[in-house]
Design a protein around this motif. Sequence first.
Motif, PDB file in Angstrom:
ATOM      1  N   ARG A  33      89.933  45.122  56.086  1.00  0.00           N
ATOM      2  CA  ARG A  33      89.155  46.261  56.528  1.00  0.00           C
ATOM      3  C   ARG A  33      87.700  46.057  56.177  1.00  0.00           C
ATOM      4  O   ARG A  33      87.372  45.685  55.054  1.00  0.00           O
ATOM      5  CB  ARG A  33      89.684  47.507  55.804  1.00  0.00           C
ATOM      6  CG  ARG A  33      89.158  48.803  56.281  1.00  0.00           C
ATOM      7  CD  ARG A  33      89.614  49.143  57.681  1.00  0.00           C
ATOM      8  NE  ARG A  33      91.039  49.372  57.803  1.00  0.00           N
ATOM      9  CZ  ARG A  33      91.846  48.588  58.499  1.00  0.00           C
ATOM     10  NH1 ARG A  33      91.367  47.530  59.098  1.00  0.00           N
ATOM     11  NH2 ARG A  33      93.107  48.846  58.598  1.00  0.00           N
ATOM     12  N   SER A  34      86.866  46.284  57.140  1.00  0.00           N
ATOM     13  CA  SER A  34      85.446  46.223  56.843  1.00  0.00           C
ATOM     14  C   SER A  34      85.068  47.449  56.034  1.00  0.00           C
ATOM     15  O   SER A  34      85.453  48.566  56.345  1.00  0.00           O
ATOM     16  CB  SER A  34      84.679  46.204  58.165  1.00  0.00           C
ATOM     17  OG  SER A  34      83.356  46.563  57.943  1.00  0.00           O
ATOM     18  N   SER A  37      83.278  50.395  57.564  1.00  0.00           N
ATOM     19  CA  SER A  37      83.891  50.908  58.790  1.00  0.00           C
ATOM     20  C   SER A  37      83.800  52.414  58.894  1.00  0.00           C
ATOM     21  O   SER A  37      83.771  52.960  59.981  1.00  0.00           O
ATOM     22  CB  SER A  37      85.353  50.490  58.832  1.00  0.00           C
ATOM     23  OG  SER A  37      86.035  51.119  57.774  1.00  0.00           O
ATOM     24  N   SER A 126      92.434  44.900  65.281  1.00  0.00           N
ATOM     25  CA  SER A 126      92.872  44.679  63.897  1.00  0.00           C
ATOM     26  C   SER A 126      94.383  44.831  63.848  1.00  0.00           C
ATOM     27  O   SER A 126      95.007  45.308  64.780  1.00  0.00           O
ATOM     28  CB  SER A 126      92.222  45.686  62.977  1.00  0.00           C
ATOM     29  OG  SER A 126      92.670  46.970  63.296  1.00  0.00           O
ATOM     30  N   LYS A 328      84.445  46.276  64.567  1.00  0.00           N
ATOM     31  CA  LYS A 328      84.178  45.632  63.272  1.00  0.00           C
ATOM     32  C   LYS A 328      85.400  44.987  62.649  1.00  0.00           C
ATOM     33  O   LYS A 328      85.317  43.949  62.022  1.00  0.00           O
ATOM     34  CB  LYS A 328      83.638  46.681  62.310  1.00  0.00           C
ATOM     35  CG  LYS A 328      82.221  47.090  62.611  1.00  0.00           C
ATOM     36  CD  LYS A 328      81.625  47.764  61.400  1.00  0.00           C
ATOM     37  CE  LYS A 328      80.350  48.471  61.768  1.00  0.00           C
ATOM     38  NZ  LYS A 328      80.602  49.728  62.510  1.00  0.00           N
ATOM     39  N   ASN A 329      86.565  45.636  62.812  1.00  0.00           N
ATOM     40  CA  ASN A 329      87.739  45.124  62.102  1.00  0.00           C
ATOM     41  C   ASN A 329      88.576  44.188  62.941  1.00  0.00           C
ATOM     42  O   ASN A 329      89.687  43.845  62.557  1.00  0.00           O
ATOM     43  CB  ASN A 329      88.595  46.285  61.633  1.00  0.00           C
ATOM     44  CG  ASN A 329      87.850  47.156  60.682  1.00  0.00           C
ATOM     45  OD1 ASN A 329      87.072  46.657  59.873  1.00  0.00           O
ATOM     46  ND2 ASN A 329      88.048  48.449  60.782  1.00  0.00           N
ATOM     47  N   GLN A 357      80.963  38.059  63.711  1.00  0.00           N
ATOM     48  CA  GLN A 357      81.744  39.251  63.364  1.00  0.00           C
ATOM     49  C   GLN A 357      82.925  38.884  62.482  1.00  0.00           C
ATOM     50  O   GLN A 357      83.201  39.539  61.467  1.00  0.00           O
ATOM     51  CB  GLN A 357      82.207  39.924  64.664  1.00  0.00           C
ATOM     52  CG  GLN A 357      83.100  41.125  64.505  1.00  0.00           C
ATOM     53  CD  GLN A 357      84.559  40.760  64.680  1.00  0.00           C
ATOM     54  OE1 GLN A 357      84.882  39.825  65.426  1.00  0.00           O
ATOM     55  NE2 GLN A 357      85.422  41.468  63.993  1.00  0.00           N
ATOM     56  N   LEU A 361      83.700  39.970  58.479  1.00  0.00           N
ATOM     57  CA  LEU A 361      84.942  40.600  58.036  1.00  0.00           C
ATOM     58  C   LEU A 361      85.570  39.797  56.911  1.00  0.00           C
ATOM     59  O   LEU A 361      86.082  40.359  55.927  1.00  0.00           O
ATOM     60  CB  LEU A 361      85.888  40.702  59.225  1.00  0.00           C
ATOM     61  CG  LEU A 361      87.150  41.540  59.022  1.00  0.00           C
ATOM     62  CD1 LEU A 361      86.789  42.954  58.691  1.00  0.00           C
ATOM     63  CD2 LEU A 361      87.995  41.503  60.273  1.00  0.00           C
ATOM     64  N   GLU A 364      83.910  40.418  53.659  1.00  0.00           N
ATOM     65  CA  GLU A 364      84.214  41.696  53.043  1.00  0.00           C
ATOM     66  C   GLU A 364      85.629  41.769  52.498  1.00  0.00           C
ATOM     67  O   GLU A 364      85.902  42.555  51.597  1.00  0.00           O
ATOM     68  CB  GLU A 364      83.998  42.824  54.057  1.00  0.00           C
ATOM     69  CG  GLU A 364      82.545  43.212  54.127  1.00  0.00           C
ATOM     70  CD  GLU A 364      82.229  43.955  55.400  1.00  0.00           C
ATOM     71  OE1 GLU A 364      83.114  44.091  56.257  1.00  0.00           O
ATOM     72  OE2 GLU A 364      81.086  44.404  55.532  1.00  0.00           O
ATOM     73  N   SER A 365      86.537  40.973  53.062  1.00  0.00           N
ATOM     74  CA  SER A 365      87.924  41.142  52.631  1.00  0.00           C
ATOM     75  C   SER A 365      88.404  40.039  51.711  1.00  0.00           C
ATOM     76  O   SER A 365      89.381  40.236  51.003  1.00  0.00           O
ATOM     77  CB  SER A 365      88.838  41.245  53.853  1.00  0.00           C
ATOM     78  OG  SER A 365      88.615  40.157  54.690  1.00  0.00           O
TER      79      SER A 365
END
Lengths: 971, 219
Positions: A33-34, A37, A126, A328-329, A357, A361, A364-365
């Motif tokens: 998950r971004s 978001s 996602s 985003k996700n 992109q 992601l 971030e994850s």
Amino acid sequence: MRLGSGSFAACCVVVEVLGLAVFLRGFFPAPVRSTSSSEHRAEAPVPEPAAGASSNWTKLPPPLFSKVVIVLIDALRDDFVFGSKGVKFMPYTSYLVEKGAAHSFVAEAKPPTVTMPRIKALMTGSLPGFVDVVRNLNSPALLEDSVLRQAKAAGKRIIFYGDETWVKLFPKHFVEYDGTTSFFVSDYTEVDNNVTRHLDKVLKRGDWDVLILHYLGLDHIGHVFGPSSPLIGHKLSEMDGILTRIHTSLLSEERKALSPSLLVLCGDHGMSETGSHGASSLEEVNTPLILISSSFERKPGDIRQPKHVQQTDLAVTLAVGLGLPIPKNSVGSLLFPVIEGKPMREQLRFLHLNSVQLSKLLQESVPSYEKEPGFEQFKVSERLHRNWIKLYLEENSSAALLNLGVKLRRQYLDAIRTLSLSLSRQVAQYDIYSMVVGTVVVLEVLALLLLSIPQALSNKAELEVPLLSPMFSLLFYLMFLVLSAIHVIVCTSTESSCYFCSLSWLTAAGVMVLISALLCAVVSALSEMFVDGKLQRKNTGPSNSRWSELDLLILLGTMGHVLSLGASSFIEEEHQTWYFLTSTLCLALCHEIYRNCFLGNCCEPGLGGAVVALQDEDAGKVHKSHTPLDSLRGSEKWMALASPWVILTCCRLLRSLNQTGVQWAHRPDLGHWLTSSDHKAALSALSAFCLVVTFVLLQRRCSRTSRVAMALGLLGVYCYRAATGSLLLPWQRDKAASKGIVEARFVYIFILGILFTGARDLLKSQVAAANPKCKAVGLWEMYSGLALLAALLLRPHNLPVLVLSLLIQTLMTSFIWKPLGHDAAEVTVMHYWFGQAFFYFQGNSNSISTVDVSVGFVGLDSYMEIPAVLLTAFATYAGPVLWAIHLVNFLSSETCRGPAMSHACFCYALVCSFPVSVYIILVTSLRYHLFIWSVFSPKLLYEGMHLLITAAVCLFFTAMDQTGTRSRISS
Amino acid sequence: MKDTDIKRLLYTHLLCIFSIILSIFIPSLFLENFSVLETHLTWLCICSVFVTAINLILYLVVKPNTPSKRSSLSYKVTRFLKCCIYFLLSCFFFHIIFVLYGAPLIELVLETFSFAVILSTFTTVPCLCLLGPNIKAWLRVFSRNGVTSIWENSLQITTISSFLGTWFGAFPIPLDWERPWQVWPISCTLGATLGYVAGLIISPLWIYWNRKQLTYKNN
Ligand SMILES: [Zn+2]
Ligand SMILES: [Zn+2]
């Protein structure tokens, strides 16, 4: 080591909570998950990479298609289009696939292959986890970034016809929609005609940018008749006709508008050989994905096998096609054939956008994102891209530049594939290893509890936990070694990404130690029981009294309830199970009372009050008569005779207060009648009455100060509800509703005061041991403080639940349990059953949507996480908690019976942990069930929460028990 | 206790079962569109009448309990009237219990009541035939170790098994199979009938197997 059975049980439940937590972490992997978001800031699009002089292309590339039509056919399997059925029943589509301007793929759907998560995957790119469902508790609306959200933000007009799920997921996204319900599975014509009837008008009108059609008929046929039914063929040709219509209309439109449009044909999931879906078999996972547009060039004689891609790839492709930012996700990679016809610079730009992109992601994850191969590849390609742009800007197109571009493109595609793979692996599967570890812990604890029943429920209420015997240590070390070896093997295998492996080595080793210690304890308990059993069989003959009907009912009811958890409808309608069981319990008690009353003295005159009957010789003939009702005076005897019927009536009233569940949830109920604005006066009167009765029932055993506090607190509750506008005050009309913060805080103060006095009294009773009355008062004050909190938090129409629970408890205590002399175990199980029934009387159910989240804001200005969660948890579990605390009260008032409290604690722990333990096995074996998301997973969360509450209750029990024993010893 | 007694018990029970089977097949000869599920209420009435009739006939023919000394006509009439009142009362009692168990209060009253009637037929009617309108005797029979003859013993078994059948009959109601027999109160009435039949079959067998252990106070 000797332990009291109460503290033993409390320890067991705490360990079980740990095990369940590990299991849950494995069952619900955290989604990729971004973090940004939730805000949905409109970010500036990433510019084209350029070295030195900045590139002049910073805006998003223009859309490739002016119009997009998505035809989603539910449960469309890949061989329905690409196989022999497709050739036979879908001639136009097959023609397009083989010869037309179209790109066809086999899109792989990730399990659970159920419609709602699949729609999410298609539109957000996602892989939704169940945690998402929990995160947005009340609204099923999708809060995540999606193609539709981006399209709406960009001012595109979206029209939707089809399955209602879309309308729930994307409220306010469509300028026009018509939702069809998928409730009646047996309807497979009407449901599709309802979609098709709009088609002509909409195609003619053409004032839209995105048109989405979701056809449910095929899925319904699959569910009822299976995939080989002739109806499938009919349905497929119907769908082919619809596709033809849309395509020809789009083509004629294009001729006028001169800009290409895109037609997407896809399925959300497949269909197994039996016609259902949800699991991960090939038939359920593989769906066709066909993109049709006149802009796709196709050389004649170019026959291609449909390539395997992921379902998540559609979102990014649609975003690019419509000239929107990529969601985003999204973990998908762009379907390259779509942009194949574009000039090289544009192709590279699209690929760059996609890879940026994805890498964002990833950053971030994954904490160690820099080591990921995909990220390195991406960095390399970006550098090459920069050079390529420099060359491109300096000299115009040449063969060398094109060659370089092709190489760079390959590099980009590799990077995107690797990135997307490593991202989707994060959520893809159930984390079986963690689940197994959790299950093992829980099951071992349950086995330990079950094996120690005879010891724990003996008169001593103590048991030996063999922690230091030699056999123990050998087995322990062996187990520990084996487990560590398994851990190393599992975690070093490259495929896995489990939560349990990501824990530090020390924690993992701690869990290993726990597992092996528990196993050894179980083994030694088993062997001890074996030896003991042999000894006993030699020593004593057939002893033990026969079980009473009540014991039988309790045992059968518990077993039956646990077994019922395997069926989804029994989980949906679990309240019925509990209502049924409590009613039966009442009737059984009624039978017992009447027998005691009318026959107890006349048939066996000599056995008055013979609890000694337990040891009597001829067990077959002895009437295990309890202490008869002689001790009650005349009027009380009548009350005792009437009380089961009063209780039954109360339960029946409460049952019609809140309709819950699924099948009968829509039935009219008293709760809705009361909450409708026309009946505000009735609701106010009822609430006032309820609050008064609550006061009358609670004040009996309180001290004077807390009595006053209680009265003021209850008054405050009414004022709070009046302030929020749900109740009327006679002297103020038409007042604007406020949040009632002052009133609620006023009540909180009294609650804290009462709880504090209760705690003080308890402490006092511990210091000055001679006064057992002090302890009873203290406990009762704790209980009434919690009841006051419940009165504040429960909605006004639910106040009768509180009142009637107090009333039933009073009746049960004085007319049933005390006179009939039930033992602690029976009373505990009855408390548990009633607690469960009251959980549902409150209007709860096993679906997440019935959790009343507004409770978290009572008396709070803004959302504060910890108090809100605590308040919501208490309000949801008010029924079970109040009954459990009442159990403590009831048992501590009977000071004469020594180990009652530890017996009760043990039974409570056992009765609560048995369903959980069985349920996690059930849910593991049903993890590919069609309803795993909608029914089984929410229930699992409820069970987890219930176990947590049980642990708290058991700890409270043990604490009370400790003070009890201490005072008993010192007195 | 003699084996002939058990044999008599078995025959009477077989007759009862036969009457239930008849109630399923005979009406379809006279009534159109008769089926147990679709015209359930009709079947319930017919079944109830058949079972009551056979019970009364058997009672008059077999006379299992010792005849009372007083046998004046007025005594018999009051006794009969009392039995009728008891039967009605038991119907209402069962109806109330069903409502307490969650049956709808207002809708489907007729269905619920006919369910109460059929359950009374399976339980109260044999009780009335055997024990007469005597609550104390009923309570005695239904408490543990209170039976005094094989007739009472079999009564106990059939009654309890009909109740159990009813109880288990409620289980399929929440399932989402959407079958016609899941509708209230069909599954329960079917459960009660099956339980009654099972009780009728089981009780002679059970008594036969346990004839050595069974000792009755009055025998
Ligand atoms: Zn679907
Ligand atoms: Zn389906």
